[in-house]
Design a protein around this motif. Structure first.
Motif, mmCIF file in Angstrom:
data_model
loop_
_atom_site.group_PDB
_atom_site.id
_atom_site.type_symbol
_atom_site.label_atom_id
_atom_site.label_comp_id
_atom_site.label_asym_id
_atom_site.label_seq_id
_atom_site.Cartn_x
_atom_site.Cartn_y
_atom_site.Cartn_z
ATOM 1 N N THR A 36 27.767 2.429 22.194
ATOM 2 C CA THR A 36 29.003 2.490 21.419
ATOM 3 C C THR A 36 28.883 3.437 20.231
ATOM 4 O O THR A 36 27.791 3.888 19.871
ATOM 5 N N CYS A 37 30.028 3.683 19.598
ATOM 6 C CA CYS A 37 30.033 4.471 18.361
ATOM 7 C C CYS A 37 29.244 3.761 17.270
ATOM 8 O O CYS A 37 28.655 4.410 16.407
ATOM 9 N N GLU A 38 29.234 2.439 17.309
ATOM 10 C CA GLU A 38 28.438 1.689 16.326
ATOM 11 C C GLU A 38 26.958 1.963 16.552
ATOM 12 O O GLU A 38 26.188 2.127 15.587
ATOM 13 N N THR A 92 36.042 6.545 10.838
ATOM 14 C CA THR A 92 37.140 5.786 10.252
ATOM 15 C C THR A 92 37.558 6.375 8.919
ATOM 16 O O THR A 92 38.753 6.432 8.598
ATOM 17 N N ILE A 137 37.057 1.270 16.596
ATOM 18 C CA ILE A 137 36.306 2.530 16.640
ATOM 19 C C ILE A 137 34.825 2.251 16.872
ATOM 20 O O ILE A 137 34.154 2.945 17.638
ATOM 21 N N GLY A 138 34.318 1.215 16.240
ATOM 22 C CA GLY A 138 32.925 0.843 16.452
ATOM 23 C C GLY A 138 32.624 0.426 17.870
ATOM 24 O O GLY A 138 31.509 0.629 18.375
ATOM 25 N N CYS A 153 25.525 0.175 9.782
ATOM 26 C CA CYS A 153 25.605 0.370 11.230
ATOM 27 C C CYS A 153 24.256 0.086 11.885
ATOM 28 O O CYS A 153 24.198 -0.422 13.011
ATOM 29 N N ALA A 186 30.667 5.320 13.524
ATOM 30 C CA ALA A 186 31.977 4.667 13.479
ATOM 31 C C ALA A 186 32.568 4.640 12.072
ATOM 32 O O ALA A 186 33.771 4.870 11.887
ATOM 33 N N ARG A 198 38.831 -0.088 12.329
ATOM 34 C CA ARG A 198 37.382 0.120 12.150
ATOM 35 C C ARG A 198 36.587 -0.609 13.231
ATOM 36 O O ARG A 198 35.616 -0.056 13.793
ATOM 37 N N ILE A 248 32.314 12.463 16.486
ATOM 38 C CA ILE A 248 31.640 11.570 17.436
ATOM 39 C C ILE A 248 30.964 12.385 18.536
ATOM 40 O O ILE A 248 29.824 12.107 18.923
ATOM 41 N N GLY A 260 37.497 0.644 22.958
ATOM 42 C CA GLY A 260 38.049 0.600 21.607
ATOM 43 C C GLY A 260 39.549 0.376 21.617
ATOM 44 O O GLY A 260 40.081 -0.450 20.870
#
Length: 633
Positions: free
Chosen positions: A298-300, A309, A281-282, A187, A305, A278, A150, A594
């Motif tokens: 965000t990670c998304e 995962t 994390i997103g 994503c 993400a 999941r 990340i 998260g």
């Protein structure tokens, strides 16, 4: 002065372990009704458990749930993990009840630093001890890899956005393969949805402005809160990246944290299943966009993400090992007990509670003293799992209580002052207030508490009896002297009987400390005043600004996870006993979206400890002929 009966001399931890033989992990699994196809073996003595995670567990179908906490400790610790293991052995081996201990995986930082391992001690340890304290089954390494992926994605995105035009960036993010149309990935579809753009649109039909909006996150570098991690104590508090010629002048300052401080560790610990992990994390927020709304990135949004995962897939499964007496132990997760909640996983607890059945017992522990560990265990972890404990065990030692009576400081690596090695009722009487305060705090949750007086060889019977008596006067259901360190499960039988007795009375009145509907400040005030003893809260300008932003962004309904010293009920490690009427400072406030909590900082909290002058690795070596490890505690 009478003394307790002692087994002398007691061998070292490693000598005790080497004198014991591990049972095959299949034999440990069979005690719990696990079949071979529900295990993923890591050699003959460890296995990942891949059984189905229960969605919900009623009190009627699950085992009794016991959480072990402690008083405010000295820097040497007071034997919380050792007590958890000793109590599990007493219930499982001596009282013949189905029992599982669910504990955290140790970080290599303390193992090679000054604290040593986390396998327990004396005749209350988990085995194989060496493997447990080292790489184990690689879960922390997986968290490190996912976390750093990340981090790499963040800097790569900033770099490419700074060096490419809008169209070039879009074409690289959504490439056009020969003979095939452009297709958005999963994503990217989620990002379109977030931006309010039709997710079914042909990529080539996006307008220039939509392509720019889609492609550019416009992350404000000054808001990035995602550092890199490594599972060692290292002097990496500040580093500069992007110094090579290929970086084209783009560089920035960042830092390293220890891996167990990663938000990913907290997410794995709090998630109920892979699907939830999941999603969490997103939703990790790694910074904010350079716009008027300070839009969270965000990670998304980064598109990373899913890959993160994937790296954590196996780490979501707890690992089965055993105690010296063959009691089953599930090991899962190990979040930092300051900036996170510091407990083993919801998944591990749920699996264990299902496996032992309604007549069995599950023991788990929470980080540091009850002021940090137990409050977060109830208000954060139990909210996520939906399972409240049946009993709390709080570990106390005469040594620590004497420090709270204004005894001299105890320094790791230095000789313990003589005052702690002989009877001193004056210091003990002054310091008992710390235990009494913790007991009263636990009772705020309407939970029954049993005190485990972890006996040291230097304690006198008079001192131990005094602690027992005052604990019961303060509201404990019972208090027992425990000698599990030198006697194993046999030495914790009285404690085990008290716990079993308390668990037989259904406790339907357990409650959380605060309502999530309250504001961030209201929740901080309740914790600081009711648990820590503060009279007022002082917020820095930065903290005030962050709280305003988080509530505006919709994070105000999250639990609060206050980061503070573990060496005092207050924010000041020098204030011993039970401080009162002090001003509690909040210097900063951060959010782990998260993981699902806001964490205010009451002072500077170190997330990357350095090595001491005389670290534990000095004593660790290997016999190159026999491959035996020496010096690992």
């Amino acid at each position: 002065m009478s003394r307790l009966h002692r087994v002398t001399p007691v061998p070292s931890d490693i000598e005790i372990v080497k004198a014991h033989s591990c049972l095959p992990i299949s034999e440990i699994a069979s005690k719990l009704g696990l079949s071979p196809d529900e295990l993923e073996s890591y050699g003959p003595f460890m296995a990942k458990v891949k059984t189905k995670i229960p969605a919900n567990l009623s009190r009627q179908e699950r085992g009794k749930y016991v959480v072990v906490t402690g008083i405010t400790p000295t820097p040497l610790g007071e034997g919380k993990s050792t007590t958890t293991i000793g109590l599990a052995q007493a219930i499982g081996s001596w009282l013949n009840k189905k029992c599982v201990a669910v504990i955290r995986q140790p970080s290599q930082g303390p193992t090679f630093g000054i604290k040593g391992g986390a396998a327990g001690g004396g005749y209350s340890q988990v085995i194989p001890m060496e493997t447990f304290n080292l790489h184990f089954t690689g879960d922390i390494h997986a968290i490190s890899a996912a976390h750093n992926l990340i981090a790499a994605a963040i800097d790569a995105r900033i770099f490419h956005e700074s060096t490419q035009s809008d169209i070039a960036l879009f074409n690289r993010l959504v490439p056009k393969k020969p003979g095939k149309p452009r297709v958005f990935s999963n994503c990217q579809t989620l990002r379109l949805e977030k931006l309010g753009i039709d997710v079914n649109i042909d990529p080539d039909k996006l307008t220039i402005e939509q392509k720019k909006q889609f492609s550019r996150l416009n992350l404000d570098v000054d808001t990035i809160n995602w550092n890199r991690v490594v599972d060692l104590n290292d002097r990496l508090e500040k580093v500069k990246i992007g110094l090579s010629p290929s970086e084209k002048g783009f560089s920035r300052e960042t830092q390293y944290d220890i891996s167990v401080a990663s938000e990913l560790m907290a997410i794995l610990s709090l998630a109920n299943n892979l699907k939830e992990a999941r999603q969490r994390i997103g939703s990790i927020v790694i910074g904010n966009a350079k716009d008027d709304k300070q839009t969270p990135i965000t990670c998304e949004d980064l598109g990373v993400a899913g890959a993160a995962t994937v790296l954590l897939k196996d780490a979501l499964k707890p690992t089965l090992i055993q105690t010296l007496e063959g009691t089953p132990v599930l090991v899962h997760c190990g979040p930092f007990a300051n900036i996170a909640h510091g407990s083993s996983s919801v998944i591990g607890d749920k699996i264990a509670l299902k496996l032992v059945g309604p007549d069995g017992y599950v023991l788990t522990e929470c980080g540091f003293g009850a002021d940090i560990g137990l409050e977060k265990f109830i208000d954060i972890k139990c909210r996520n799992s939906g399972i409240l404990p049946d009993c709390v065990v709080i570990v106390a030692t005469v040594r620590a209580l004497k420090t709270h009576g204004n005894g001299p400081p105890i320094t790791p690596g230095a000789t313990v002052p003589a005052v702690y090695l002989q009877e001193n009722m004056e210091l003990l009487e002054k310091g008992i207030v710390n235990l009494e305060t913790h007991i009263r705090n636990i009772r705020r949750f309407n939970l029954p508490v049993v005190v485990a007086v972890n006996a040291f060889s230097t304690d006198t019977q008079k001192e131990l009896d005094f602690v027992r008596s005052r604990a019961i006067q303060a509201g404990a259901s019972d208090a027992q002297i425990a000698q599990h360190w030198e006697l194993g499960g046999e030495g914790a039988q009285d404690l085990a009987n008290s716990v079993l007795k308390v668990c037989q009375s259904p406790n339907e009145d357990c409650k959380f400390l605060y309502d999530l509907k309250l504001t961030i400040k209201e929740k901080i005030e309740i914790i600081a005043k009711q648990i820590y003893g503060a009279s007022s809260i002082n917020y820095s300008e930065r903290a005030e600004s962050k709280i305003e932003m988080y509530e505006r962004l919709g994070y105000g309904s999250m639990p609060v996870c206050i980061a503070k010293t573990q060496l005092s009920l207050s924010h000041d490690p020098t204030l011993k006993g039970a401080p009162k009427d002090f001003q509690f400072p909040i210097i900063d406030v951060r959010v782990s979206v998260g993981a699902g909590f806001v964490y205010p900082l009451a002072g500077e909290i170190l997330t990357m400890p350095g090595l001491p002058t005389r670290p534990a690795f000095f004593d660790i070596d290997i016999d190159t002929e026999t491959e035996e490890i020496h010096g690992l505690f």
